[in-house]
Design a protein around this motif. Structure first.
Motif, PDB file in Angstrom:
ATOM      1  N   ALA A  19     -10.334  -5.465  24.657  1.00 50.79           N
ATOM      2  CA  ALA A  19     -10.337  -4.970  23.088  1.00 50.79           C
ATOM      3  C   ALA A  19     -11.678  -4.054  23.571  1.00 50.79           C
ATOM      4  CB  ALA A  19     -11.284  -6.334  22.263  1.00 50.79           C
TER       5      ALA A  19
ATOM      6  N   THR B 125     -10.578  -3.022  16.579  1.00 44.35           N
ATOM      7  CA  THR B 125      -9.851  -3.227  17.443  1.00 44.35           C
ATOM      8  C   THR B 125      -9.388  -4.570  18.596  1.00 44.35           C
ATOM      9  OG1 THR B 125     -10.764  -1.162  18.329  1.00 44.35           O
ATOM     10  CG2 THR B 125      -9.378  -2.542  19.802  1.00 44.35           C
ATOM     11  N   GLU B 126     -10.084  -5.464  17.980  1.00 46.47           N
ATOM     12  CA  GLU B 126     -10.168  -5.820  18.090  1.00 46.47           C
ATOM     13  C   GLU B 126      -9.423  -7.378  17.479  1.00 46.47           C
ATOM     14  OE1 GLU B 126     -13.462  -8.427  19.666  1.00 46.47           O
ATOM     15  OE2 GLU B 126     -12.356 -10.936  19.874  1.00 46.47           O
TER      16      GLU B 126
ATOM     17  N   LEU C 139      -5.197  -5.600  17.663  1.00 45.57           N
ATOM     18  CA  LEU C 139      -4.751  -6.238  19.011  1.00 45.57           C
ATOM     19  C   LEU C 139      -4.355  -7.623  19.209  1.00 45.57           C
ATOM     20  CD1 LEU C 139      -7.256  -4.720  21.753  1.00 45.57           C
ATOM     21  CD2 LEU C 139      -5.527  -4.182  21.166  1.00 45.57           C
ATOM     22  N   GLU C 140      -4.801  -8.244  18.513  1.00 47.11           N
ATOM     23  CA  GLU C 140      -4.957  -9.807  18.156  1.00 47.11           C
ATOM     24  C   GLU C 140      -3.651 -10.124  17.244  1.00 47.11           C
ATOM     25  OE1 GLU C 140      -5.820 -12.859  19.704  1.00 47.11           O
ATOM     26  OE2 GLU C 140      -6.736 -11.799  21.198  1.00 47.11           O
TER      27      GLU C 140
ATOM     28  N   TYR D 124      -5.367  -7.366  27.548  1.00 41.37           N
ATOM     29  CA  TYR D 124      -3.698  -6.739  26.383  1.00 41.37           C
ATOM     30  C   TYR D 124      -3.210  -6.268  27.673  1.00 41.37           C
ATOM     31  CZ  TYR D 124      -6.699  -8.759  23.258  1.00 41.37           C
ATOM     32  OH  TYR D 124      -7.785  -9.353  22.366  1.00 41.37           O
TER      33      TYR D 124
END
Ligand code: SAM
Length: 344
Positions: free
Chosen positions: A45, A59-60, A63-64, A84
């Motif tokens: 991330a 961002t984390e 992405l999750e 990722y």
């Protein structure tokens, strides 16, 4: 007053959360997360955040969310930081250069449809599109007044049409046996993506793409390497100008943009250009069966255009008033249904 059933609760939460999922997809696409992870699979991330110039925390989260939606996978979670990679779904539809990329349409959804849908209540109350509320501009003709008077917006719209036409084109082009036709005219054919699918599927067919001058002037942008000289382009206004002569007219996602009066005007011009035996092929999503896709697409037309999606019966009635009959429909497994009628 029994406890709510788990599946009912799940269904209603899914519906309430639909907009969050859409916006997460749009945001990751606009921030080019999928292209980045395709060229550099396995970033964590922090690395993604650096590349897309965004906060580590945001961002984390993004992405999750993409992992939970099946757009990204986490390669490693146990000892190291999560790494990722794109899922097959993302690789197939979300990369900018994938053959079936929907990126153009996703960006249009984010930048145009989303603001329009935030005024859906007004659209329903007023029965009109919401360009003025969403973008501060009154639009008499959404193409000429809204989409085409700004180069960036025009390209975004054309990219959106191009991506959908590439995904749906083959199913529409192969829905009927067209071997009796040598010439076709794709009215409102935009970038020509649909026309190229027709010439690919029918080796004896030539297709003229007819669209507004603002669109036709961009054709090189979409087909720089295209060598198929069976596709040609003509600029004009299908409500005002003479239509190119053809044995087969194609209207792909055109009639749903317009109210019945304008549909009649266009159909009368096509009927006038046709001799008996000529055909009209319409590609739209038909309201029959009321799948969520076509019903929601009709709301989209309400918020965005002067038109609406219609049922097969409504198309048949509209066409019969202009001397078209012997209609046949193919419900493709794609976004669009195909409908053909013959000039009697
Ligand atoms: N047929 C394409 C497809 O299926 O991807 C594009 C569909 S898009 C919803 C509508 C198209 O109609 C646009 O390309 C637009 O420029 C064109 N159009 C709108 N008004 C027009 C007019 N008055 N004359 C010619 N084309 C027009």
């Amino acid at each position: 007053n029994s406890e709510p059933k788990k599946e009912d609760l799940q269904r209603i939460i899914e519906l309430m959360d639909g907009f969050k999922a859409s916006k997460a997809l749009f945001t990751a696409s606009k921030m080019c997360v999928f292209d980045l992870l395709q060229s550099r699979p396995g970033l964590d991330a922090g690395q993604v955040a650096q590349e897309i110039k965004a906060s580590a925390k945001g961002t984390e989260c993004l992405l999750e969310a993409c992992v939970s939606l099946g757009l990204l996978k986490c390669k490693e979670r146990t000892y190291q930081k999560p790494a990722y990679v794109n899922t097959d779904l993302a690789t197939r539809f979300l990369l900018s250069d994938a053959p079936f990329s929907l990126q153009g349409y996703i960006w249009h959804c984010n930048d145009t449809v989303w603001p329009l849908f935030s005024h859906l209540e007004s659209a329903v109350q007023e029965g009109t599109n919401q360009h003025e509320k969403a973008f501060g501009k009154k639009s008499k003709d959404m193409f000429q007044d809204t989409f085409y008077n700004n180069q960036a917006v025009k390209l975004r719209f054309m990219n959106a049409m191009h991506s959908i036409a590439k995904v749906t084109g083959k199913a529409v082009a192969t829905a009927f046996d067209l071997c009796g036709f040598k010439t076709a005219c794709d009215l409102g054919g935009c970038t020509g993506a649909m026309a190229y699918e027709f010439t690919k599927a029918h080796p004896a067919l030539s297709v003229t793409v007819f669209d507004l001058p603002a669109v036709i002037e961009m054709r090189e942008h979409f087909h720089p390497l295209q060598k198929d000289n069976r596709v040609s382009f003509v600029a004009g206004d299908f409500f005002k100008d003479e239509l190119p002569k053809a044995e087969l007219y194609i209207l792909a996602r055109i009639l749903h943009d317009w109210p019945d009066e304008k549909v009649h005007l266009l159909l009368s011009k096509i009927a006038h250009a046709c001799t008996p035996g000529c055909a009209l092929l319409i590609a739209e999503t038909m309201l029959d069966g009321q799948t969520a896709y076509s019903a929601l697409q009709s709301l989209n037309m309400l918020a965005q255009t002067e038109g609406t999606e219609r049922t097969e019966r409504q198309y048949t009635d509209l066409l019969s008033k202009h001397g078209f009959g012997d209609t046949r429909v193919v419900h493709t497994t794609n976004f669009l249904d195909a409908f053909i009628a013959i000039k009697m």
